[in-house]
Scaffold this motif. Structure first.
Motif, PDB file in Angstrom:
ATOM      1  N   VAL A 189      -3.661  -5.306 -16.726  1.00 32.18           N
ATOM      2  CA  VAL A 189      -2.808  -5.287 -15.369  1.00 32.18           C
ATOM      3  C   VAL A 189      -3.740  -5.730 -14.316  1.00 32.18           C
ATOM      4  O   VAL A 189      -4.860  -5.439 -13.917  1.00 32.18           O
ATOM      5  CB  VAL A 189      -2.503  -3.866 -15.140  1.00 32.18           C
ATOM      6  CG1 VAL A 189      -1.684  -3.492 -13.822  1.00 32.18           C
ATOM      7  CG2 VAL A 189      -1.745  -3.165 -16.266  1.00 32.18           C
ATOM      8  N   GLY A 190      -3.007  -6.609 -13.557  1.00 29.71           N
ATOM      9  CA  GLY A 190      -3.759  -7.105 -12.443  1.00 29.71           C
ATOM     10  C   GLY A 190      -3.494  -6.352 -11.355  1.00 29.71           C
ATOM     11  O   GLY A 190      -2.470  -6.224 -10.607  1.00 29.71           O
ATOM     12  N   LEU A 191      -4.531  -5.613 -10.789  1.00 35.14           N
ATOM     13  CA  LEU A 191      -4.356  -4.903  -9.516  1.00 35.14           C
ATOM     14  C   LEU A 191      -4.904  -5.569  -8.155  1.00 35.14           C
ATOM     15  O   LEU A 191      -5.971  -6.317  -8.247  1.00 35.14           O
ATOM     16  CB  LEU A 191      -5.420  -3.532  -9.599  1.00 35.14           C
ATOM     17  CG  LEU A 191      -5.541  -2.630  -8.575  1.00 35.14           C
ATOM     18  CD1 LEU A 191      -4.201  -1.918  -8.173  1.00 35.14           C
ATOM     19  CD2 LEU A 191      -6.463  -1.492  -8.841  1.00 35.14           C
ATOM     20  N   GLN A 237      -0.654  -9.476 -17.649  1.00 37.57           N
ATOM     21  CA  GLN A 237       0.864  -9.170 -18.469  1.00 37.57           C
ATOM     22  C   GLN A 237       1.731  -8.423 -17.451  1.00 37.57           C
ATOM     23  O   GLN A 237       2.946  -8.322 -17.378  1.00 37.57           O
ATOM     24  CB  GLN A 237       0.746  -8.359 -19.594  1.00 37.57           C
ATOM     25  CG  GLN A 237       0.221  -8.994 -20.835  1.00 37.57           C
ATOM     26  CD  GLN A 237      -1.075  -9.638 -20.859  1.00 37.57           C
ATOM     27  OE1 GLN A 237      -1.915  -9.017 -20.634  1.00 37.57           O
ATOM     28  NE2 GLN A 237      -1.036 -11.007 -21.062  1.00 37.57           N
ATOM     29  N   ARG A 238       1.071  -7.927 -16.451  1.00 37.82           N
ATOM     30  CA  ARG A 238       1.644  -7.189 -15.310  1.00 37.82           C
ATOM     31  C   ARG A 238       0.887  -7.131 -13.942  1.00 37.82           C
ATOM     32  O   ARG A 238      -0.449  -6.974 -14.046  1.00 37.82           O
ATOM     33  CB  ARG A 238       1.894  -5.763 -15.884  1.00 37.82           C
ATOM     34  CG  ARG A 238       2.714  -4.618 -15.170  1.00 37.82           C
ATOM     35  CD  ARG A 238       3.749  -4.457 -15.986  1.00 37.82           C
ATOM     36  NE  ARG A 238       4.825  -3.525 -15.123  1.00 37.82           N
ATOM     37  CZ  ARG A 238       5.814  -3.579 -15.215  1.00 37.82           C
ATOM     38  NH1 ARG A 238       6.576  -4.144 -16.201  1.00 37.82           N
ATOM     39  NH2 ARG A 238       6.754  -2.589 -14.652  1.00 37.82           N
ATOM     40  N   THR A 239       1.548  -7.005 -13.038  1.00 35.85           N
ATOM     41  CA  THR A 239       0.955  -6.952 -11.490  1.00 35.85           C
ATOM     42  C   THR A 239       1.143  -5.736 -10.768  1.00 35.85           C
ATOM     43  O   THR A 239       2.251  -5.275 -10.724  1.00 35.85           O
ATOM     44  CB  THR A 239       1.295  -8.115 -10.848  1.00 35.85           C
ATOM     45  OG1 THR A 239       2.511  -8.161 -10.483  1.00 35.85           O
ATOM     46  CG2 THR A 239       0.748  -9.524 -11.338  1.00 35.85           C
ATOM     47  N   LEU A 240       0.051  -5.145 -10.303  1.00 35.17           N
ATOM     48  CA  LEU A 240       0.363  -3.936  -9.586  1.00 35.17           C
ATOM     49  C   LEU A 240      -0.401  -3.844  -7.869  1.00 35.17           C
ATOM     50  O   LEU A 240      -1.422  -4.568  -7.994  1.00 35.17           O
ATOM     51  CB  LEU A 240      -0.519  -2.769  -9.982  1.00 35.17           C
ATOM     52  CG  LEU A 240      -0.721  -1.488  -9.219  1.00 35.17           C
ATOM     53  CD1 LEU A 240       0.537  -0.844  -8.782  1.00 35.17           C
ATOM     54  CD2 LEU A 240      -1.623  -0.102 -10.087  1.00 35.17           C
ATOM     55  N   LEU A 241       0.488  -3.960  -7.121  1.00 35.39           N
ATOM     56  CA  LEU A 241       0.027  -4.236  -5.733  1.00 35.39           C
ATOM     57  C   LEU A 241      -0.235  -2.631  -4.920  1.00 35.39           C
ATOM     58  O   LEU A 241       0.680  -1.918  -4.915  1.00 35.39           O
ATOM     59  CB  LEU A 241       1.068  -4.953  -4.812  1.00 35.39           C
ATOM     60  CG  LEU A 241       0.859  -5.149  -3.371  1.00 35.39           C
ATOM     61  CD1 LEU A 241      -0.158  -6.241  -3.060  1.00 35.39           C
ATOM     62  CD2 LEU A 241       2.382  -5.775  -2.827  1.00 35.39           C
ATOM     63  N   VAL A 242      -1.211  -2.567  -4.236  1.00 39.63           N
ATOM     64  CA  VAL A 242      -1.669  -1.497  -3.327  1.00 39.63           C
ATOM     65  C   VAL A 242      -1.146  -1.977  -2.157  1.00 39.63           C
ATOM     66  O   VAL A 242      -1.684  -2.931  -1.620  1.00 39.63           O
ATOM     67  CB  VAL A 242      -2.986  -1.092  -3.433  1.00 39.63           C
ATOM     68  CG1 VAL A 242      -3.152   0.162  -2.443  1.00 39.63           C
ATOM     69  CG2 VAL A 242      -3.511  -0.936  -4.632  1.00 39.63           C
ATOM     70  N   ASP A 243      -0.087  -1.329  -1.369  1.00 39.76           N
ATOM     71  CA  ASP A 243       0.276  -1.734  -0.199  1.00 39.76           C
ATOM     72  C   ASP A 243       0.215  -0.905   0.790  1.00 39.76           C
ATOM     73  O   ASP A 243       0.617   0.340   0.829  1.00 39.76           O
ATOM     74  CB  ASP A 243       2.118  -2.047  -0.492  1.00 39.76           C
ATOM     75  CG  ASP A 243       2.681  -2.336   0.765  1.00 39.76           C
ATOM     76  OD1 ASP A 243       2.594  -3.486   1.228  1.00 39.76           O
ATOM     77  OD2 ASP A 243       3.552  -1.602   1.155  1.00 39.76           O
ATOM     78  N   ILE A 244      -0.105  -1.454   2.099  1.00 36.30           N
ATOM     79  CA  ILE A 244      -0.092  -0.912   3.146  1.00 36.30           C
ATOM     80  C   ILE A 244       0.338  -1.511   4.614  1.00 36.30           C
ATOM     81  O   ILE A 244       0.206  -2.913   4.164  1.00 36.30           O
ATOM     82  CB  ILE A 244      -1.542  -0.085   3.415  1.00 36.30           C
ATOM     83  CG1 ILE A 244      -2.602  -1.226   3.811  1.00 36.30           C
ATOM     84  CG2 ILE A 244      -1.753   0.855   2.549  1.00 36.30           C
ATOM     85  CD1 ILE A 244      -3.890  -0.161   4.070  1.00 36.30           C
ATOM     86  N   SER A 245       0.713  -1.431   5.704  1.00 39.83           N
ATOM     87  CA  SER A 245       0.827  -2.102   6.733  1.00 39.83           C
ATOM     88  C   SER A 245      -0.215  -2.857   7.207  1.00 39.83           C
ATOM     89  O   SER A 245      -1.506  -2.053   7.145  1.00 39.83           O
ATOM     90  CB  SER A 245       1.712  -1.135   7.893  1.00 39.83           C
ATOM     91  OG  SER A 245       0.602  -0.455   8.357  1.00 39.83           O
ATOM     92  N   LYS A 276       6.507 -10.413  -5.366  1.00 36.91           N
ATOM     93  CA  LYS A 276       5.777 -11.010  -6.611  1.00 36.91           C
ATOM     94  C   LYS A 276       5.414  -9.752  -7.448  1.00 36.91           C
ATOM     95  O   LYS A 276       5.334  -9.992  -8.928  1.00 36.91           O
ATOM     96  CB  LYS A 276       4.542 -11.994  -6.308  1.00 36.91           C
ATOM     97  CG  LYS A 276       4.793 -13.285  -5.588  1.00 36.91           C
ATOM     98  CD  LYS A 276       3.646 -14.299  -5.651  1.00 36.91           C
ATOM     99  CE  LYS A 276       4.086 -15.682  -5.246  1.00 36.91           C
ATOM    100  NZ  LYS A 276       2.851 -16.383  -5.135  1.00 36.91           N
ATOM    101  N   ALA A 277       4.775  -8.680  -6.807  1.00 30.21           N
ATOM    102  CA  ALA A 277       4.503  -7.642  -7.727  1.00 30.21           C
ATOM    103  C   ALA A 277       5.383  -7.000  -8.676  1.00 30.21           C
ATOM    104  O   ALA A 277       6.575  -6.639  -8.229  1.00 30.21           O
ATOM    105  CB  ALA A 277       3.690  -6.534  -6.844  1.00 30.21           C
ATOM    106  N   ASP A 278       4.941  -6.838  -9.732  1.00 26.95           N
ATOM    107  CA  ASP A 278       5.815  -5.792 -10.742  1.00 26.95           C
ATOM    108  C   ASP A 278       6.196  -4.213 -10.290  1.00 26.95           C
ATOM    109  O   ASP A 278       6.943  -3.842 -10.544  1.00 26.95           O
ATOM    110  CB  ASP A 278       5.442  -5.773 -12.167  1.00 26.95           C
ATOM    111  CG  ASP A 278       5.397  -7.204 -12.730  1.00 26.95           C
ATOM    112  OD1 ASP A 278       6.371  -7.880 -12.636  1.00 26.95           O
ATOM    113  OD2 ASP A 278       4.115  -7.719 -13.223  1.00 26.95           O
ATOM    114  N   ASP A 279       4.494  -3.846  -9.989  1.00 24.37           N
ATOM    115  CA  ASP A 279       4.934  -2.582  -9.602  1.00 24.37           C
ATOM    116  C   ASP A 279       3.899  -2.574  -8.068  1.00 24.37           C
ATOM    117  O   ASP A 279       3.220  -3.211  -7.897  1.00 24.37           O
ATOM    118  CB  ASP A 279       3.994  -1.636 -10.434  1.00 24.37           C
ATOM    119  CG  ASP A 279       4.559  -1.836 -11.912  1.00 24.37           C
ATOM    120  OD1 ASP A 279       5.779  -1.531 -12.215  1.00 24.37           O
ATOM    121  OD2 ASP A 279       3.732  -2.104 -12.854  1.00 24.37           O
ATOM    122  N   VAL A 280       4.396  -1.333  -7.202  1.00 26.98           N
ATOM    123  CA  VAL A 280       3.695  -1.209  -6.100  1.00 26.98           C
ATOM    124  C   VAL A 280       3.372   0.367  -5.709  1.00 26.98           C
ATOM    125  O   VAL A 280       4.134   1.089  -6.198  1.00 26.98           O
ATOM    126  CB  VAL A 280       4.799  -1.627  -4.860  1.00 26.98           C
ATOM    127  CG1 VAL A 280       4.241  -1.358  -3.479  1.00 26.98           C
ATOM    128  CG2 VAL A 280       5.246  -2.907  -5.156  1.00 26.98           C
TER     129      VAL A 280
END
Ligand code: ATP
Length: 200
Positions: free
Chosen positions: A5-7, A125-133, A168-172
């Motif tokens: 998982v790419g974070l 295999q999967r990407t996870l984005l940590v999202d903030i403004s 682009k991210a699979d998960d956020v």
């Protein structure tokens, strides 16, 4: 592990905070910033190539790479910058993949600040984005580091936009709330990843 998982997330978004919660669950972390230092540590193949190319005065007296001198040498010099990237990017990529492969957890979290920008999302295999403004990025980075608003803005401007990363991210993980709200989100994603990688 074969499932990576790419974070990722912009400056000050909370990547380290989130990664540490996965580590608490026993997930092995492979950190791009650490690997980037490792591949030019004393005795490494990377450092030998840099010394051969730039000369021994690119080293500090203790044998470590003089990073500020290297920065000066590639600043405003496309040819040298491209040479260095051509050396380091494949080395970093290969070392990270090797560490992921060797990791003894069901899946691995690769922490990469510029995952999409540098095309490393293609390796996972999967990407996870940590999202903030961007506003919160600025606030939290300034609270953590001794940097000006302008410096943070410049770094944000050099990274992919929030919208690009979200598309682009699979998960956020939305990290605009309290740190205490993260654990529950990480637990849910951990269950999902264990399911996907076939270990539950
Ligand atoms: P960078 O890429 O800039 O190193 P990062 O994405 O790894 O940053 P962190 O270091 O995890 O981000 O978080 C940035 C700062 O914000 C830290 O000081 C962290 O403690 C704080 N922080 C993280 N999440 C929250 C939150 N939900 N609420 C308040 N502060 C937070």
């Amino acid at each position: 592990a074969d499932f990576i998982v790419g974070l990722t997330g912009g400056i000050g978004s909370g990547k380290t905070t989130v990664a540490n919660l996965f580590a608490d669950l026993g997930v092995v972390l492979v950190d791009a910033d650490i690997v980037a230092r490792e591949v030019v540590s004393p005795g490494s193949e990377g450092l030998a190539a840099i010394v051969k190319h730039f000369g021994a005065d690119i080293l500090l007296s203790d044998g470590n790479l003089d990073r500020s001198k290297l920065r000066e040498r590639i600043f405003d010099n496309d040819e040298e910058r491209l040479w260095l990237n051509g050396l380091l990017h494949p080395l970093i990529r290969e070392t990270m993949l090797k560490k992921c492969k060797e990791a003894q957890s069901n899946y691995v979290i690769m922490v990469v600040p510029l995952l999409f920008e540098n095309g490393l999302d293609r390796l996972v295999q999967r990407t996870l984005l940590v999202d903030i403004s961007p506003q919160l990025q600025q606030q939290r980075t300034m609270a953590r580091d001794d940097v000006s608003a302008k410096q943070v803005q410049n770094i944000i401007g050099s990274q992919a936009t929030r919208a690009e990363k979200l598309s682009k991210a699979d998960d956020v993980i939305d990290n605009q709330g309290e740190i205490s709200a993260l654990k529950c989100k990480v637990d849910a994603l951990n269950s999902l990843y264990l399911k996907i990688c076939g270990n539950t």
